[in-house]
Write a protein that holds these residues in place. Structure first.
Motif, PDB file in Angstrom:
ATOM      1  N   UNK A 377       5.115  20.110   0.686  1.00  0.00           N
ATOM      2  CA  UNK A 377       6.434  19.598   0.329  1.00  0.00           C
ATOM      3  C   UNK A 377       7.015  18.785   1.473  1.00  0.00           C
ATOM      4  N   UNK A 378       7.376  17.534   1.186  1.00  0.00           N
ATOM      5  CA  UNK A 378       8.080  16.670   2.124  1.00  0.00           C
ATOM      6  C   UNK A 378       7.304  16.479   3.425  1.00  0.00           C
ATOM      7  N   UNK A 379       6.173  15.783   3.306  1.00  0.00           N
ATOM      8  CA  UNK A 379       5.404  15.398   4.478  1.00  0.00           C
ATOM      9  C   UNK A 379       5.276  13.878   4.505  1.00  0.00           C
ATOM     10  N   UNK A 380       5.082  13.345   5.698  1.00  0.00           N
ATOM     11  CA  UNK A 380       5.000  11.899   5.892  1.00  0.00           C
ATOM     12  C   UNK A 380       3.632  11.555   6.463  1.00  0.00           C
ATOM     13  N   UNK A 381       2.845  10.697   5.787  1.00  0.00           N
ATOM     14  CA  UNK A 381       1.555  10.265   6.347  1.00  0.00           C
ATOM     15  C   UNK A 381       1.773   9.314   7.512  1.00  0.00           C
ATOM     16  N   UNK A 382       1.075   9.591   8.607  1.00  0.00           N
ATOM     17  CA  UNK A 382       1.310   8.813   9.831  1.00  0.00           C
ATOM     18  C   UNK A 382      -0.008   8.538  10.542  1.00  0.00           C
ATOM     19  N   UNK A 383      -0.318   7.266  10.863  1.00  0.00           N
ATOM     20  CA  UNK A 383      -1.490   6.982  11.698  1.00  0.00           C
ATOM     21  C   UNK A 383      -1.160   7.220  13.168  1.00  0.00           C
ATOM     22  N   UNK A 384      -2.068   7.845  13.902  1.00  0.00           N
ATOM     23  CA  UNK A 384      -1.886   8.097  15.326  1.00  0.00           C
ATOM     24  C   UNK A 384      -3.118   7.612  16.082  1.00  0.00           C
ATOM     25  N   UNK A 387      -6.057   9.604  14.975  1.00  0.00           N
ATOM     26  CA  UNK A 387      -6.364   9.632  13.552  1.00  0.00           C
ATOM     27  C   UNK A 387      -5.105   9.879  12.734  1.00  0.00           C
ATOM     28  N   UNK A 388      -5.292  10.006  11.437  1.00  0.00           N
ATOM     29  CA  UNK A 388      -4.159  10.208  10.539  1.00  0.00           C
ATOM     30  C   UNK A 388      -3.715  11.661  10.543  1.00  0.00           C
ATOM     31  N   UNK A 389      -2.428  11.858  10.268  1.00  0.00           N
ATOM     32  CA  UNK A 389      -1.899  13.205  10.132  1.00  0.00           C
ATOM     33  C   UNK A 389      -0.783  13.194   9.091  1.00  0.00           C
ATOM     34  N   UNK A 390      -0.485  14.380   8.564  1.00  0.00           N
ATOM     35  CA  UNK A 390       0.656  14.572   7.679  1.00  0.00           C
ATOM     36  C   UNK A 390       1.693  15.362   8.455  1.00  0.00           C
ATOM     37  N   UNK A 391       2.854  14.764   8.653  1.00  0.00           N
ATOM     38  CA  UNK A 391       3.883  15.349   9.508  1.00  0.00           C
ATOM     39  C   UNK A 391       5.000  15.957   8.680  1.00  0.00           C
ATOM     40  N   UNK A 392       5.386  17.166   9.054  1.00  0.00           N
ATOM     41  CA  UNK A 392       6.555  17.830   8.474  1.00  0.00           C
ATOM     42  C   UNK A 392       7.683  17.679   9.489  1.00  0.00           C
ATOM     43  N   UNK A 393       8.630  16.803   9.181  1.00  0.00           N
ATOM     44  CA  UNK A 393       9.674  16.449  10.142  1.00  0.00           C
ATOM     45  C   UNK A 393      10.992  17.174   9.897  1.00  0.00           C
ATOM     46  N   UNK A 394      11.038  18.035   8.879  1.00  0.00           N
ATOM     47  CA  UNK A 394      12.322  18.609   8.481  1.00  0.00           C
ATOM     48  C   UNK A 394      12.613  19.954   9.138  1.00  0.00           C
ATOM     49  N   UNK A 409     -10.687   7.770   2.252  1.00  0.00           N
ATOM     50  CA  UNK A 409     -11.022   6.491   2.860  1.00  0.00           C
ATOM     51  C   UNK A 409      -9.818   5.897   3.583  1.00  0.00           C
ATOM     52  N   UNK A 410     -10.076   4.919   4.450  1.00  0.00           N
ATOM     53  CA  UNK A 410      -8.993   4.195   5.122  1.00  0.00           C
ATOM     54  C   UNK A 410      -8.071   3.527   4.106  1.00  0.00           C
ATOM     55  N   UNK A 411      -8.683   2.926   3.072  1.00  0.00           N
ATOM     56  CA  UNK A 411      -7.870   2.253   2.059  1.00  0.00           C
ATOM     57  C   UNK A 411      -6.928   3.230   1.376  1.00  0.00           C
ATOM     58  N   UNK A 412      -7.457   4.420   1.045  1.00  0.00           N
ATOM     59  CA  UNK A 412      -6.620   5.419   0.399  1.00  0.00           C
ATOM     60  C   UNK A 412      -5.483   5.883   1.286  1.00  0.00           C
ATOM     61  N   UNK A 413      -5.755   6.058   2.572  1.00  0.00           N
ATOM     62  CA  UNK A 413      -4.709   6.514   3.490  1.00  0.00           C
ATOM     63  C   UNK A 413      -3.634   5.452   3.679  1.00  0.00           C
ATOM     64  N   UNK A 414      -4.038   4.193   3.773  1.00  0.00           N
ATOM     65  CA  UNK A 414      -3.033   3.137   3.912  1.00  0.00           C
ATOM     66  C   UNK A 414      -2.220   2.991   2.623  1.00  0.00           C
ATOM     67  N   UNK A 415      -2.851   3.239   1.465  1.00  0.00           N
ATOM     68  CA  UNK A 415      -2.099   3.218   0.211  1.00  0.00           C
ATOM     69  C   UNK A 415      -1.083   4.353   0.185  1.00  0.00           C
ATOM     70  N   UNK A 416      -1.496   5.510   0.697  1.00  0.00           N
ATOM     71  CA  UNK A 416      -0.583   6.644   0.778  1.00  0.00           C
ATOM     72  C   UNK A 416       0.602   6.313   1.684  1.00  0.00           C
TER      73      UNK A 416
END
Length: 456
Positions: A377-384, A387-394, A409-416
């Motif tokens: 619930x309420x995560x933000x996809x972020x490239x670092x 690598x990529x991560x899903x961040x819970x900022x709340x 895939x990279x394409x899927x992550x950038x679409x996300x």
């Protein structure tokens, strides 16, 4: 309840990104003729490169598809395009043409014959002679597996006793031989895990600790099988399944059935030289139970099991036995998949800490789990930089989980990232020791879905 699917629901059925793109192009009126629909089926003729148009029919109760085109993809671009037209209210009620009716009737007849065979099966099951023969086969196999498990335990003990210094240079060779021995012992689960030891020991940072962990898990499984008769019933079922014993779907369906309105959370496909496997995850709207359906096809051929992500399916499921039941068999369906009410369109999710706890609890019941399905619930996809991560900022302190790049895939992550636009999303996926594999995301307050389980 709105029963018409959205384009996102339809495109979640696509076997790959090229099929999505081709279907979208074909969804215009120009190539189509003789189209129509009723409450449970669609049909139409689509102009192709030849003089004869392709005839396409869709049974919405499956969904199931038939097309005269030569494509081996399932569903093909014509079936997807026909569904896209229907989702856009392009197809109205019309008489069913003979060619479409013939396929629908044949499909219905097969379903009736299957139901009759199941109904005619003796309640007492097979005769005594067949039961005795099956029991003897199981006894012989159990003895072979026990001998293989004991041999594997000894091999692992010898390796630990000798030390891990030579392990990185072993590669697949020695463990491939061990895996072959486990195949001979009719323990494919032990064989698969032994084969994976070669990849762990071949290279990579931190290999000694990772290899020792795999040794421990494999030793636990082998020793657990040798004591399987003394284990609690649910744990014994898990050990047998991990070793490689299977339960027929018909036998599973004889057990308890759970009827619910199951929300299709998402799906993924994996392909190897022997098999195409499709995984579809469901969540019961009333029971709250998660379920995993598996479909299989020949190499290069998609499995027939196909459910659109984001829709509700009123059906009965039967769960395979185990300490943490997840895999299920689809039983009776009570209608076609349909769009959920607005209040149920987005599954309830967990904060990141709670999701990790859920995975940990599942791992406590089944130590050999690779991952566990969760909704974040309420995560933000972020490239670092790492690598990529899903961040819970709340929360009081920001937390994050790395994305397991093996499944996305990279394409899927950038679409996300694009559909997020920096705003929190509800994301379904698999949480494991390598990170999180995103499969489906809900955005624009749940009115839209982004599917990532289809290869990009």
């Amino acid at each position: 309840m709105e029963d018409r699917w959205t384009p996102e629901h339809v495109l979640s059925l696509a076997p790959d990104a090229p099929s999505r793109k081709a279907a979208t192009k074909l969804s215009t009126p120009a190539p189509w003729s003789a189209t129509g629909a009723d409450s449970v089926s669609l049909w139409g003729e689509c102009k192709g490169s030849g003089s004869t148009p392709y005839r396409t029919v869709v049974d919405l109760t499956g969904p199931a598809y038939h097309c005269s085109c030569p494509s081996r993809k399932f569903p093909c671009k014509h079936a997807l395009a026909l569904l896209l037209r229907w989702s856009g209210r392009e197809e109205g009620e019309a008489p069913i043409p003979d060619w479409a009716g013939a396929w629908l009737e044949a499909r219905s007849a097969k379903s009736e014959q299957r139901a009759e065979r199941e109904a005619d099966a003796s309640p007492a099951g097979p005769d005594a002679a067949a039961l005795l023969a099956a029991e003897r086969r199981l006894t012989r196999r159990s003895a072979r597996v026990a001998a293989g498990a004991a041999e594997l335990e000894a091999r692992l003990a010898d390796q630990v006793r000798a030390g891990l210094a030579d392990a990185p240079t072993q590669g697949y060779g020695p463990w491939g031989d061990v895996a072959a021995r486990m195949v001979d012992a009719q323990a494919p689960g032990l064989a698969s895990r032994a084969r994976e030891l070669g990849s762990v020991s071949a290279s990579g940072p931190g290999w000694p600790s990772r290899l020792l962990e795999e040794y421990g898990l494999l030793h636990l499984l082998a020793s657990g099988y040798r004591r399987v008769d003394s284990l609690p019933e649910a744990l014994a079922a898990t050990v047998r399944a991990r070793v490689g014993f299977t339960v027929d779907a018909a036998d599973v369906l004889r057990g308890p059935l759970v009827r619910d309105r199951w929300l299709v959370l998402g799906g993924r496909e994996s392909v190897d030289e022997k098999l195409t496997t499709r995984r579809i995850w469901l969540r019961g709207s009333d029971s709250g139970r998660d379920a995993l359906l598996l479909g299989f096809g020949r190499p290069g051929v998609a499995p027939e099991l196909s459910l659109p992500t984001g829709l509700l399916l009123d059906a009965e499921l039967a769960f395979h036995p185990g300490a943490r039941p997840l895999r299920a068999v689809l039983g009776t369906r009570f209608g076609a998949p349909m769009a959920p009410p607005e209040a149920q369109a987005v599954p309830p999710g967990l904060r990141l800490d709670a999701a990790l706890d859920a995975y940990g609890q599942a791992l406590g019941d089944d130590p050999w789990l690779e991952s566990w399905p969760v909704v974040l619930h309420r995560v933000v996809p972020t490239p670092t930089d790492l690598g990529w991560e899903l961040a819970d900022l709340a929360g009081p302190e920001p937390t994050a989980i790395p994305v397991d790049r093996r499944g996305t895939s990279d394409t899927g992550l950038w679409r996300l990232a694009a559909v997020s636009g920096g705003r929190p999303l509800t994301v379904f996926g698999e949480c494991g020791h390598r990170g999180f594999t995103p499969i489906t995301a809900w955005y624009q307050d749940g009115s839209r879905i982004c599917t990532l389980g289809v290869p990009s």
